[in-house]
Design a protein around this motif. Structure first.
Motif, PDB file in Angstrom:
ATOM      1  N   ASN A  45      38.439  51.493  36.200  1.00 60.24           N
ATOM      2  CA  ASN A  45      38.030  51.069  37.533  1.00 60.24           C
ATOM      3  C   ASN A  45      38.552  49.643  37.681  1.00 60.24           C
ATOM      4  N   ARG A  46      39.182  49.345  38.792  1.00 58.56           N
ATOM      5  CA  ARG A  46      39.751  48.011  38.975  1.00 58.56           C
ATOM      6  C   ARG A  46      39.347  47.482  40.341  1.00 58.56           C
ATOM      7  N   LEU A  47      38.845  46.238  40.343  1.00 59.36           N
ATOM      8  CA  LEU A  47      38.433  45.573  41.574  1.00 59.36           C
ATOM      9  C   LEU A  47      39.098  44.203  41.632  1.00 59.36           C
ATOM     10  N   VAL A  48      39.341  43.724  42.840  1.00 55.36           N
ATOM     11  CA  VAL A  48      39.965  42.417  43.032  1.00 55.36           C
ATOM     12  C   VAL A  48      39.058  41.556  43.902  1.00 55.36           C
ATOM     13  N   TRP A  49      38.837  40.302  43.459  1.00 55.95           N
ATOM     14  CA  TRP A  49      38.105  39.291  44.227  1.00 55.95           C
ATOM     15  C   TRP A  49      39.154  38.362  44.829  1.00 55.95           C
ATOM     16  N   THR A  50      39.230  38.334  46.149  1.00 55.42           N
ATOM     17  CA  THR A  50      40.216  37.514  46.851  1.00 55.42           C
ATOM     18  C   THR A  50      39.490  36.413  47.613  1.00 55.42           C
ATOM     19  N   SER A  61      43.783  33.200  46.699  1.00 56.25           N
ATOM     20  CA  SER A  61      43.784  33.363  45.246  1.00 56.25           C
ATOM     21  C   SER A  61      43.064  34.664  44.925  1.00 56.25           C
ATOM     22  N   ARG A  62      43.478  35.300  43.832  1.00 59.94           N
ATOM     23  CA  ARG A  62      42.928  36.608  43.472  1.00 59.94           C
ATOM     24  C   ARG A  62      42.605  36.648  41.992  1.00 59.94           C
ATOM     25  N   ASP A  63      41.597  37.442  41.675  1.00 57.84           N
ATOM     26  CA  ASP A  63      41.261  37.717  40.281  1.00 57.84           C
ATOM     27  C   ASP A  63      40.918  39.200  40.179  1.00 57.84           C
ATOM     28  N   THR A  64      41.439  39.846  39.145  1.00 53.31           N
ATOM     29  CA  THR A  64      41.232  41.278  38.953  1.00 53.31           C
ATOM     30  C   THR A  64      40.224  41.522  37.848  1.00 53.31           C
ATOM     31  N   VAL A  65      39.298  42.428  38.115  1.00 54.24           N
ATOM     32  CA  VAL A  65      38.293  42.846  37.134  1.00 54.24           C
ATOM     33  C   VAL A  65      38.573  44.292  36.775  1.00 54.24           C
ATOM     34  N   ARG A  66      38.657  44.556  35.480  1.00 56.70           N
ATOM     35  CA  ARG A  66      38.878  45.931  35.007  1.00 56.70           C
ATOM     36  C   ARG A  66      37.632  46.377  34.260  1.00 56.70           C
ATOM     37  N   ILE A  67      37.076  47.494  34.671  1.00 49.12           N
ATOM     38  CA  ILE A  67      35.890  48.070  34.029  1.00 49.12           C
ATOM     39  C   ILE A  67      36.296  49.443  33.515  1.00 49.12           C
ATOM     40  N   VAL A  68      36.157  49.649  32.207  1.00 44.76           N
ATOM     41  CA  VAL A  68      36.543  50.918  31.593  1.00 44.76           C
ATOM     42  C   VAL A  68      35.282  51.599  31.066  1.00 44.76           C
TER      43      VAL A  68
END
Length: 75
Positions: A45-50, A61-68
């Protein structure tokens, strides 16, 4: 399955937005840095905070969070 996200807070004049880029999850409050993400699926699962400036003068600016999540055990 759900979990709480933890992104940087935005400053005055900025807007932060969560978006789902992989998976079928949903974010309960897309503009809250500590929102809850629901309906996480097995696998990635991947989400991006912009974070964007409301004036539009600076790039976002962006940061990606990966939840497995591991698949449930077989019985």
């Amino acid at each position: 399955t759900s979990t709480t996200l933890a992104a940087n807070a935005v400053d005055v004049g900025e807007t932060g937005t969560w978006s789902v880029v992989l998976g079928t999850s949903s974010v309960s409050a897309t503009n809250n840095p500590t929102s809850t993400v629901n309906a996480l699926v097995s696998g990635q699962n991947r989400l991006v905070w912009t974070v964007s400036q409301n004036s539009g003068l600076c790039p976002s600016s962006r940061d990606t969070v990966r939840i497995v999540l591991a698949p449930p055990p077989l019985s």
